[in-house]
Design an enzyme around this catalytic site. Structure first.
Site, PDB file in Angstrom:
ATOM      1  N   GLY A   1       0.910  -0.469  -0.130  1.00 21.11           N
ATOM      2  CA  GLY A   1       0.094  -0.320   0.106  1.00 21.11           C
ATOM      3  C   GLY A   1       0.705   1.263   0.577  1.00 21.11           C
TER       4      GLY A   1
ATOM      5  N   ALA B   1       1.103   5.124   3.903  1.00 20.67           N
ATOM      6  CA  ALA B   1       2.451   5.177   3.709  1.00 20.67           C
ATOM      7  C   ALA B   1       3.049   6.533   3.580  1.00 20.67           C
ATOM      8  CB  ALA B   1       3.218   3.995   2.813  1.00 20.67           C
TER       9      ALA B   1
ATOM     10  N   HIS C   1      -7.145   3.252  21.256  1.00 21.49           N
ATOM     11  CA  HIS C   1      -6.703   4.394  21.957  1.00 21.49           C
ATOM     12  C   HIS C   1      -6.988   4.347  22.971  1.00 21.49           C
ATOM     13  CE1 HIS C   1      -5.060   4.603  17.825  1.00 21.49           C
ATOM     14  NE2 HIS C   1      -5.998   5.899  17.395  1.00 21.49           N
TER      15      HIS C   1
ATOM     16  N   TYR D   1       1.728  16.444  36.001  1.00 17.48           N
ATOM     17  CA  TYR D   1       1.368  17.395  36.810  1.00 17.48           C
ATOM     18  C   TYR D   1       0.424  16.615  37.875  1.00 17.48           C
ATOM     19  CZ  TYR D   1      -2.082  19.358  34.412  1.00 17.48           C
ATOM     20  OH  TYR D   1      -3.300  19.963  33.275  1.00 17.48           O
TER      21      TYR D   1
ATOM     22  N   LYS E   1      -6.032  -1.125  13.100  1.00 18.17           N
ATOM     23  CA  LYS E   1      -7.013  -0.851  12.530  1.00 18.17           C
ATOM     24  C   LYS E   1      -7.411  -0.405  10.813  1.00 18.17           C
ATOM     25  CE  LYS E   1      -7.534   3.803  14.774  1.00 18.17           C
ATOM     26  NZ  LYS E   1      -8.624   4.003  13.275  1.00 18.17           N
TER      27      LYS E   1
ATOM     28  N   GLY F   1       2.793   3.563  20.854  1.00 19.20           N
ATOM     29  CA  GLY F   1       3.809   4.420  20.487  1.00 19.20           C
ATOM     30  C   GLY F   1       4.164   5.712  21.187  1.00 19.20           C
TER      31      GLY F   1
HETATM   32  C1  BG6 Z   1      -6.659   7.336  14.347  1.00 20.83           C
HETATM   33  C2  BG6 Z   1      -7.651   7.824  13.914  1.00 20.83           C
HETATM   34  O1  BG6 Z   1      -6.497   6.360  14.626  1.00 20.83           O
HETATM   35  O2  BG6 Z   1      -6.126   8.349  15.336  1.00 20.83           O
HETATM   36  C3  BG6 Z   1      -8.973   9.203  13.464  1.00 20.83           C
HETATM   37  O3  BG6 Z   1      -8.273   7.102  13.064  1.00 20.83           O
HETATM   38  C4  BG6 Z   1      -7.551   9.934  14.637  1.00 20.83           C
HETATM   39  O4  BG6 Z   1      -9.470   9.754  13.225  1.00 20.83           O
HETATM   40  C5  BG6 Z   1      -6.084   9.888  15.194  1.00 20.83           C
HETATM   41  O5  BG6 Z   1      -7.076  11.836  14.411  1.00 20.83           O
HETATM   42  C6  BG6 Z   1      -5.901  10.457  16.612  1.00 20.83           C
HETATM   43  O6  BG6 Z   1      -4.531  10.083  15.950  1.00 20.83           O
HETATM   44  P1  BG6 Z   1      -2.301  11.264  16.872  1.00 20.83           P
HETATM   45  O7  BG6 Z   1      -1.571  10.221  16.772  1.00 20.83           O
HETATM   46  O8  BG6 Z   1      -3.373  12.491  15.469  1.00 20.83           O
HETATM   47  O9  BG6 Z   1      -3.761  11.588  18.214  1.00 20.83           O
END
Ligand code: BG6
Length: 492
Positions: A12, A18, A243, A378, A151, A184
């Protein structure tokens, strides 16, 4: 520096991920000497491009600070090549394999050194055909093979398990690296060090001392242009099931028996299995509308959105409960929204009130871990107002990275994760059972949201606002004392 040899195949290579993430991260590692000394990077995609066109595309997001960077970029270009082909045709994969073998021969690699990383920077519709093509025609049984995938991993427990089974039939779990790029990030990686290397946190880290935990994700832009993808997923699948839940898991898990990746992931799975599926009553869902002066569009105004009556949430606040000895009764509130007033991701651990307090005006202690921007940790605490007053005031112990570590460049999350792949370290990747446990928490709620007959309430908020008005009452219902907090008032 990592010694040894590897071929990194970016599948990709002509796509967005990428060019925005994978190649800049590979270059960042290359520049700082973190790629193995004998590395070759092969880009693969359907688009027909010359090597120069490919390089132009994949280097456009690479930032070059110095002359030295420019020289390094030229050297980086020398270790790359591009190959176009289909995702569902044997001949294409055979040709890719030949190209890789040729490069391995040119680099004089012995069979056991012919390690390969297959980085899938691809849409989910081709995950399985690509994994099949790779396994059948490119996989090299005599060396190490690693498959990197990101994902969306399905839409719910069932579809995620289906994908997992299909990949699991092709690759061993230890060959699979499921990226959640939040793992990460510097401050996310720091959570374990903070918790387990400090005695003063270890003993106050439970229901006896902690009243509630807030994990917040705010973005100041909407889904403009991405409405097609986003509308099928919504904010919960986009950033919460993955996340934010990962952050919660690191905050809540028990101490692993070691820092070994399986020991860490075992603890993550255990705590996830203690979380009840989210109840509908514990969810506040929102969607943004245009801002007050008409400059910013509402979610439904976006041209890329097909369903103009979409009920997809762009904002959600969810209270999760962990049923174990440490956390019973402590709400973990996840909040995430697009098109809000600021960019901020942080964790707030709000401690309980002091029992039998002697002083007026004391505020609750709060430990704040700012993930981005401006990484910091903090602690809000009470102290005597300096001088002749005996007044208690709230102040903070503050570790702001940009003040303390002035020479330090914090690496991009993808750099950190690709390096982990090259080191065969799975700690910061999602294991199959962990993924399943995380979907189980969200699937009933997601099905209710997706079911038009259920009509879950959806509140609105204007683009650029702090979120729906109903949010204050929601966080208070789950224990958060806003009165002493800078979360709303104090710009850092
Ligand atoms: C991605 C989402 O996984 O994470 C996005 O698909 C989001 O919608 C992004 O903006 C946020 O990542 P970061 O690293 O910019 O906080």
């Amino acid at each position: 520096e990592l010694h040894g040899a590897v071929t990194i195949v970016v599948l990709g290579a002509s796509g967005d991920l990428a060019k925005k993430k994978t190649y800049p991260a590979l270059f960042g590692l290359f520049k700082n000497g973190f790629l193995p000394s004998n590395t070759h990077i092969v880009g693969y995609a359907r688009t027909k491009m010359t090597h120069d066109q490919y390089l132009e595309r994949v280097t456009q997001y690479i930032k070059l600070g110095t002359e030295e960077d420019k020289a390094k970029l030229n050297a980086f270009k020398q270790v790359t090549s591009y190959q176009s082909g289909q995702y569902d045709q044997a001949e294409s994969w055979i040709a890719l394999n030949q190209a890789i073998e040729q490069s391995e021969q040119d680099r004089q690699l012995q069979p056991a050194q012919r390690n390969r990383v297959y980085y899938m920077a691809l849409p989910p519709s081709v995950f399985i055909p690509v994994a099949q093509g790779i396994k059948q025609h490119v996989y090299n049984a005599t060396a190490i093979n690693r498959l990197v995938v990101e994902k969306p991993f399905g839409m719910d427990t069932e579809s995620s398990n289906e994908l997992g089974d299909a990949l699991g039939a092709l690759f061993k779990e230890e060959e699979i690296y499921r990226i959640d790029h939040y793992l990460g990030k510097e401050m996310v990686k720091n959570v374990m060090n903070l918790r387990f290397a400090n005695i003063f946190f270890a003993h106050a880290w439970d229901r006896q001392f902690i009243d509630n935990v807030q994990i917040t994700f705010k973005e100041p832009f909407g889904t403009e242009g991405r409405g097609g993808y986003f509308d099928d997923f919504g904010i919960i699948r986009d950033v919460m099931q993955n996340h934010l839940l990962q952050v919660l898991t690191l905050i809540a898990m028990e101490r692993p028996i070691s820092t070994d990746s399986e020991a860490i992931r075992d603890e993550k799975v255990k705590v996830l299995k203690c979380i009840r599926p989210i109840k509908l009553d514990n969810a506040l869902l929102g969607q943004y509308v245009g801002d007050l002066d008409g400059k910013k569009p509402g979610y439904l105004d976006d041209d890329s959105l097909k369903n103009k009556e979409s009920q997809t949430p762009t904002f959600a606040a969810l209270a999760l409960f962990i049923e174990n000895e440490r956390w019973e009764g402590v709400p973990f509130v996840l909040k995430a929204g697009k098109a809000l007033n600021e960019a901020k991701v942080e964790v707030r651990i709000q401690f309980k009130n002091v029992a039998g307090n002697l002083y007026d005006d004391t505020a609750r202690n709060e430990l704040v871990i700012r993930i981005q921007p401006k990484e910091s940790v903090y602690m809000k605490f009470n102290s005597k107002q300096p001088g002749l007053s005996y007044q208690t005031i709230q102040t903070d112990l503050d570790l702001s990275y940009h003040d303390r570590y002035t020479d330090l460049a914090i690496p991009d999350a993808y750099e950190s994760l690709i390096l982990d792949v090259l080191r065969n370290d799975h700690s910061n990747f999602v294991r199959d059972d962990e993924l399943e446990a995380s979907w189980k928490i969200f699937t009933p709620l997601l099905h209710a949201i997706d079911d038009p007959k259920q009509h879950l309430p959806l509140v609105t908020y204007p683009y650029g606002s702090r979120g729906p008005q109903e949010l204050n009452a929601f966080v208070e219902k789950f224990g958060y004392d806003r009165s002493n907090s800078d979360a709303y008032t104090w710009p850092r």
